[in-house]
Design a protein around this motif. Structure first.
Motif, short mmCIF file in Angstrom:
data_model
loop_
_atom_site.label_atom_id
_atom_site.label_comp_id
_atom_site.label_asym_id
_atom_site.label_seq_id
_atom_site.Cartn_x
_atom_site.Cartn_y
_atom_site.Cartn_z
N CYS A 208 38.70 27.39 38.92
CA CYS A 208 38.70 28.84 39.09
C CYS A 208 37.34 29.35 39.57
N TRP A 222 38.08 35.39 36.21
CA TRP A 222 39.50 35.39 36.53
C TRP A 222 40.07 33.98 36.52
N ALA A 223 41.30 33.86 36.08
CA ALA A 223 42.04 32.59 36.12
C ALA A 223 43.22 32.77 37.06
N ARG A 231 47.37 35.91 38.50
CA ARG A 231 45.93 36.09 38.33
C ARG A 231 45.68 37.02 37.15
N TRP A 234 40.28 35.78 32.40
CA TRP A 234 40.25 34.50 31.72
C TRP A 234 40.61 34.60 30.24
#
Length: 252
Positions: A208, A222-223, A231, A234
């Motif tokens: 990521c 962000w993941a 999206r 996290w």
């Protein structure tokens, strides 16, 4: 905090750091910073005194208002470190750039907000998916420094969120689809879409960070699932079971 606000449960992953303001005329302007897993229960304890579990610092000073709570920490240790630094900005090495004294005519409450605004824009806290939630309208103020765009500021009188603890059953031994090393005995991530095999949390985080062009960081903001494209922040990805954290166990 309104009387209608619902209490969070100890069975949920709620970790909050709050700011109290004293309403007793004799101690008007005093503040207190603390950690809680249940804000509704905690303010009741403060107002009932140490006999009910309140803090010695707030004991015998009459009533207190819980003005705001910062929540969304990934675990209790992270929240407790935030609490300590907010309580002791002069001792925290990450807050060495904060003036050691309050500005002239600056109240204790305003000073606490100024320190908070600096903390939200300082590493490592600036990368967390935090929410600053005001609990009583009359205390709402703009922070001297705006927090990062991925952090939320809630000004409405709404119930505090709960973060249910969820976990997938242990997976069978396998290999990380990113590094191809064994997953046995380690933590892993699995997207609920099922389109991508499990991977080590660290491998997924590094992937990521590479996509975000931040390879020098340790934790992504962000993941993103490489299969379904979902999206999320996290912290919420890890907490809400879109990305599950599970312990891999080998068959006996």
């Amino acid at each position: 905090m309104t009387s209608q606000a619902k209490s969070t449960s100890d069975d949920c992953n709620f970790f909050g750091v709050y700011l109290l303001s004293c309403t007793t005329p004799q101690y008007m302007g005093d503040t207190y910073i603390g950690f809680t897993v249940d804000p509704v229960r905690r303010i009741k304890q403060h107002n009932k005194g140490v006999v009910a579990g309140g803090a010695y610092t707030t004991n015998r000073k009459g009533t207190w208002d819980m003005t705001l709570v910062v929540h969304g920490f990934p675990n209790d240790k992270s929240a407790l470190r935030f609490e300590w630094s907010w309580q002791h900005p002069k001792k925290s090495r990450r807050l060495a750039h904060v003036p050691a004294r309050r500005y002239r005519k600056e109240s204790k409450f305003e000073y606490a907000l100024r320190v908070l605004s600096v903390m939200l824009t300082t590493a490592p806290w600036k990368r967390l998916s935090l929410t600053l939630q005001w609990l009583i309208p009359k205390y709402i103020k703009e922070l001297p420094t705006a927090p990062p765009s991925h952090m939320a500021i809630v000004r409405e009188e709404v119930d505090l969120p709960t973060y249910p603890k969820k976990c997938l059953p242990p997976l069978s031994p396998g290999k990380c689809h990113i590094c191809a090393q064994a997953l046995s005995g380690s933590l892993c991530c699995v997207c609920e879409c099922g389109g991508v095999p499990a991977s080590h949390v660290r491998c997924f985080a590094e992937q990521c960070l590479t996509l975000a062009h931040e390879p020098e960081m340790l934790i992504p903001i962000w993941a993103v699932c490489s299969s379904c494209g979902v999206r999320k922040l996290w912290n919420y990805w890890m907490r809400e079971n879109i990305c599950q954290v599970v312990v891999i166990t080998e068959d006996a």
